[in-house]
Design an enzyme around this catalytic site. Structure first.
Site, mmCIF file in Angstrom:
data_model
loop_
_atom_site.group_PDB
_atom_site.id
_atom_site.type_symbol
_atom_site.label_atom_id
_atom_site.label_comp_id
_atom_site.label_asym_id
_atom_site.label_seq_id
_atom_site.Cartn_x
_atom_site.Cartn_y
_atom_site.Cartn_z
ATOM 1 N N LYS A 223 3.129 9.187 -5.995
ATOM 2 C CA LYS A 223 3.376 8.207 -7.179
ATOM 3 C C LYS A 223 2.703 8.991 -8.508
ATOM 4 C CE LYS A 223 2.201 3.690 -9.160
ATOM 5 N NZ LYS A 223 1.887 2.432 -9.025
ATOM 6 N N ARG B 23 -9.502 -4.839 -28.222
ATOM 7 C CA ARG B 23 -8.633 -3.959 -28.207
ATOM 8 C C ARG B 23 -8.796 -2.674 -26.963
ATOM 9 N NH1 ARG B 23 -9.478 -4.554 -33.499
ATOM 10 N NH2 ARG B 23 -7.822 -5.840 -34.590
ATOM 11 N N HIS C 85 12.426 -3.492 -6.186
ATOM 12 C CA HIS C 85 11.693 -4.450 -7.049
ATOM 13 C C HIS C 85 12.472 -5.448 -7.751
ATOM 14 C CE1 HIS C 85 8.090 -2.257 -5.659
ATOM 15 N NE2 HIS C 85 7.346 -2.962 -6.443
ATOM 16 N N HIS D 203 10.932 -8.995 -7.119
ATOM 17 C CA HIS D 203 10.597 -9.765 -8.121
ATOM 18 C C HIS D 203 11.041 -10.906 -8.133
ATOM 19 C CE1 HIS D 203 8.396 -6.273 -10.380
ATOM 20 N NE2 HIS D 203 7.599 -6.801 -9.388
ATOM 21 N N GLU E 254 4.780 -0.381 0.597
ATOM 22 C CA GLU E 254 5.097 0.352 -0.688
ATOM 23 C C GLU E 254 4.956 1.980 -0.485
ATOM 24 O OE1 GLU E 254 5.724 -0.451 -3.736
ATOM 25 O OE2 GLU E 254 4.698 -2.547 -4.124
ATOM 26 N N ARG F 40 10.113 7.160 -13.872
ATOM 27 C CA ARG F 40 9.167 6.288 -13.429
ATOM 28 C C ARG F 40 9.771 5.035 -12.956
ATOM 29 N NH1 ARG F 40 2.839 4.290 -14.998
ATOM 30 N NH2 ARG F 40 2.939 2.824 -13.581
ATOM 31 N N GLU G 20 7.343 5.109 -18.530
ATOM 32 C CA GLU G 20 8.480 4.700 -17.613
ATOM 33 C C GLU G 20 9.724 4.714 -18.693
ATOM 34 O OE1 GLU G 20 8.024 1.180 -14.848
ATOM 35 O OE2 GLU G 20 9.968 0.448 -15.634
ATOM 36 N N LYS H 219 -0.268 0.514 -14.788
ATOM 37 C CA LYS H 219 0.212 -0.691 -15.339
ATOM 38 C C LYS H 219 -0.379 -2.121 -15.044
ATOM 39 C CE LYS H 219 5.303 0.121 -14.633
ATOM 40 N NZ LYS H 219 6.535 -0.409 -13.629
ATOM 41 N N HIS I 98 3.750 -9.440 -1.517
ATOM 42 C CA HIS I 98 4.471 -8.510 -2.733
ATOM 43 C C HIS I 98 5.234 -7.389 -1.658
ATOM 44 C CE1 HIS I 98 5.553 -6.067 -6.050
ATOM 45 N NE2 HIS I 98 5.139 -5.237 -5.374
ATOM 46 N N ASN J 277 10.465 1.432 -9.053
ATOM 47 C CA ASN J 277 10.958 0.274 -8.821
ATOM 48 C C ASN J 277 11.840 -0.311 -7.876
ATOM 49 O OD1 ASN J 277 9.486 -0.774 -11.212
ATOM 50 N ND2 ASN J 277 11.052 0.131 -12.529
HETATM 51 N N1 LIG Z 1 0.277 -2.612 -11.213
HETATM 52 C C1 LIG Z 1 1.041 -1.941 -10.272
HETATM 53 O O1 LIG Z 1 1.548 -0.693 -10.492
HETATM 54 C C2 LIG Z 1 1.219 -2.649 -9.163
HETATM 55 C C3 LIG Z 1 2.128 -1.909 -7.862
HETATM 56 C C4 LIG Z 1 2.316 -2.615 -6.834
HETATM 57 C C5 LIG Z 1 2.047 -3.998 -6.815
HETATM 58 N N2 LIG Z 1 1.629 -4.544 -7.921
HETATM 59 C C6 LIG Z 1 0.812 -5.902 -7.786
HETATM 60 O O2 LIG Z 1 0.213 -6.129 -6.850
HETATM 61 C C7 LIG Z 1 0.064 -7.507 -6.419
HETATM 62 C C8 LIG Z 1 -0.171 -7.643 -4.994
HETATM 63 O O3 LIG Z 1 -1.403 -6.962 -4.557
HETATM 64 P P1 LIG Z 1 -1.791 -7.255 -3.144
HETATM 65 O O4 LIG Z 1 -0.818 -6.805 -1.995
HETATM 66 O O5 LIG Z 1 -3.074 -6.303 -2.905
HETATM 67 O O6 LIG Z 1 -2.300 -8.914 -2.942
HETATM 68 P P2 LIG Z 1 -3.639 -9.542 -3.625
HETATM 69 O O7 LIG Z 1 -4.183 -8.811 -4.472
HETATM 70 O O8 LIG Z 1 -2.861 -10.759 -3.931
HETATM 71 O O9 LIG Z 1 -4.444 -9.751 -2.268
HETATM 72 C C9 LIG Z 1 -3.719 -10.264 -1.098
HETATM 73 C C10 LIG Z 1 -4.975 -11.008 -0.439
HETATM 74 O O10 LIG Z 1 -5.868 -10.199 0.579
HETATM 75 C C11 LIG Z 1 -7.238 -10.773 0.132
HETATM 76 N N3 LIG Z 1 -8.238 -9.538 0.328
HETATM 77 C C12 LIG Z 1 -8.202 -8.293 -0.722
HETATM 78 N N4 LIG Z 1 -8.844 -7.325 -0.037
HETATM 79 C C13 LIG Z 1 -9.311 -7.860 1.102
HETATM 80 C C14 LIG Z 1 -10.055 -7.300 2.080
HETATM 81 N N5 LIG Z 1 -10.707 -5.939 1.946
HETATM 82 N N6 LIG Z 1 -10.296 -7.784 3.485
HETATM 83 C C15 LIG Z 1 -9.652 -9.286 3.311
HETATM 84 N N7 LIG Z 1 -8.866 -9.745 2.561
HETATM 85 C C16 LIG Z 1 -8.879 -8.824 1.559
HETATM 86 C C17 LIG Z 1 -7.081 -11.342 -1.168
HETATM 87 O O11 LIG Z 1 -8.310 -12.183 -1.403
HETATM 88 C C18 LIG Z 1 -5.814 -12.049 -1.069
HETATM 89 O O12 LIG Z 1 -5.780 -13.223 -0.420
HETATM 90 C C19 LIG Z 1 1.193 -8.090 -6.918
HETATM 91 O O13 LIG Z 1 0.829 -9.088 -7.986
HETATM 92 C C20 LIG Z 1 2.103 -7.003 -7.499
HETATM 93 O O14 LIG Z 1 2.839 -7.400 -8.426
HETATM 94 C C21 LIG Z 1 1.107 -3.756 -8.947
#
Ligand SMILES: NC(=O)c1ccc[n+]([C@@H]2O[C@H](COP(=O)([O-])OP(=O)(O)OC[C@H]3O[C@@H](n4cnc5c(N)ncnc54)[C@H](O)[C@@H]3O)[C@@H](O)[C@H]2O)c1
Length: 348
Positions: free
Chosen positions: A210, A104, A231, A235, A168, A224, A220, A126, A248, A228
């Site tokens: 943000k 939990r 998105h 998505h 973003e 909030r 949300e 999130k 993304h 999106n």
């Molecule tokens: N929770 C939220 O509010 C929120 C908001 C926006 C996006 N997201 C989510 O985030 C995800 C995308 O995140 P992302 O764009 O960071 O991609 P990711 O986490 O998939 O990373 C992308 C690539 O970069 C590599 N990488 C990470 N750090 C590195 C570094 N310092 N040097 C070299 N390579 C590195 C990783 O190994 C991976 O191959 C999606 O799933 C999306 O839905 C969540």
């Protein structure tokens, strides 16, 4: 947030891990590149367990989460153990979900290593994993105890990942900060070089924007939803392409272009629409493969923003301002989607 901040005692992390069992969730390539910066933390913890997960979006599955819970149980994780998410948004979303459900809820921190995660994903609580063809469909709001964004980690980030993260920032600028939008227009190429001195103030402005929204509406219920922007189609594209083809931020870029198109039909001026379009086009998004509009419409309808009360679209009304719209008909969206995809195709 700052350059080299992970080495700084003022983050409080050293104290937070002291004498605790700590579970570091990360992926092999990030560990190889950067785990050395966490050595001071690992030395202070009573036990330091490294849990490796697949790279990128493949980490965000129920199966991977279940595997981690099993490993944590085996290793003796207790209610007051700690979880550290060390990676991009994929690792962060997964680790926050895993920490939030295990017994939990264990306290966790986000140590984001991509621009996208520093600027957006690590902030706001999130967390989620994906179901097949339904992005982020199992998850919870679970705020980290702290987010420590060390911009030095971005030095190893490939250019495409930087671009994805900056999208973003574009989103935040379009929906709440016209000054930030002008900075992006002016400095985009320099920002894409990744110099922390130029990136840090821009990232800080986007994060602050943000935070302001999330603080007013943490779960949300209304405002909030603005976050999106881009998105809904984004998505659907990610899921429709099996989470493989688009990053993304790239998917969000296409989503913003589509939102601009829908908004132009309403009250967005042509000038503003063109400014947004021109900025997104400077990102040189990867070309989409041929897509079936019917399949995309099905995914859009399944997206979680389609709730019992109908669907909602976030559309720009002006630079720095968006509205949440619920009166768009499915017929209009389908017509515009078909035209949008046809235009992309003819531009090939
Ligand atoms: N929770 C939220 O509010 C929120 C908001 C926006 C996006 N997201 C989510 O985030 C995800 C995308 O995140 P992302 O764009 O960071 O991609 P990711 O986490 O998939 O990373 C992308 C690539 O970069 C590599 N990488 C990470 N750090 C590195 C570094 N310092 N040097 C070299 N390579 C590195 C990783 O190994 C991976 O191959 C999606 O799933 C999306 O839905 C969540």
């Amino acid at each position: 947030m700052g350059d080299g901040i992970l080495g700084d005692e003022t983050t409080g992390l050293q104290e937070w891990v002291r004498q605790r069992r700590v579970f570091l969730i990360s992926s092999p390539s990030i560990l190889e590149l950067h785990s050395v910066v966490l050595r001071p933390l690992s030395e202070r913890a009573a036990n330091w367990h490294v849990l490796e997960v697949p790279e990128g979006e493949d980490a965000k599955s129920v199966g991977v989460a279940a595997g981690l819970w099993g490993e944590m149980l085996e290793a003796g994780a207790k209610r007051d153990s700690r979880v550290v998410a060390f990676g991009g948004g994929s690792v962060g979303d997964l680790a926050g979900f895993v920490a939030g459900c295990y017994m939990r809820g264990l306290e966790y921190v986000q140590v984001p290593t991509t621009l996208l995660a520093q600027v957006d994903a690590s902030v706001g609580g999130k967390t989620a994993v994906n179901l097949v063809r339904a992005k982020n469909s199992v998850g919870l709001f679970n705020h980290p105890w702290r987010v420590v964004a060390d911009t030095r980690l971005l030095a190893t980030l490939p250019l495409e990942e930087l671009r994805s993260g900056l999208m973003e920032v574009v989103k935040m600028a379009v929906l709440s900060d016209s000054e930030l939008f002008s900075v992006l227009e002016r400095d985009l190429e320099d920002l894409l070089e990744g110099d922390p001195a130029i990136l840090t103030p821009v990232v800080a402005a986007a994060v602050q924007a943000k935070i302001d929204i999330v603080e007013r509406d943490p779960t949300e219920r209304s405002e909030r939803m603005l976050l999106n922007l881009g998105h809904t189609l984004g998505h659907a594209l990610e899921a429709g392409l099996d989470y493989q083809f688009l990053r993304h931020g790239e998917a969000v870029g296409y989503g913003i272009l589509f939102a601009v198109r829908l908004a132009e039909e309403r009250n967005l001026s042509v000038d503003t629409a063109n400014r947004i379009r021109r900025l997104v086009e400077r990102f040189e998004l990867p070309r989409l493969p041929v897509l079936d509009p019917d399949a995309l419409m099905r995914l859009i309808c399944r997206d979680k923003k389609v709730n019992e009360g109908g669907w909602r679209w976030v559309l720009p009304v002006d630079l720095g301002g968006c509205e949440i719209v619920s009166d768009l008909t499915e017929a209009v969206v389908r017509r515009e989607l078909e035209a949008f995809l046809a235009e992309l195709e003819s531009a090939r």
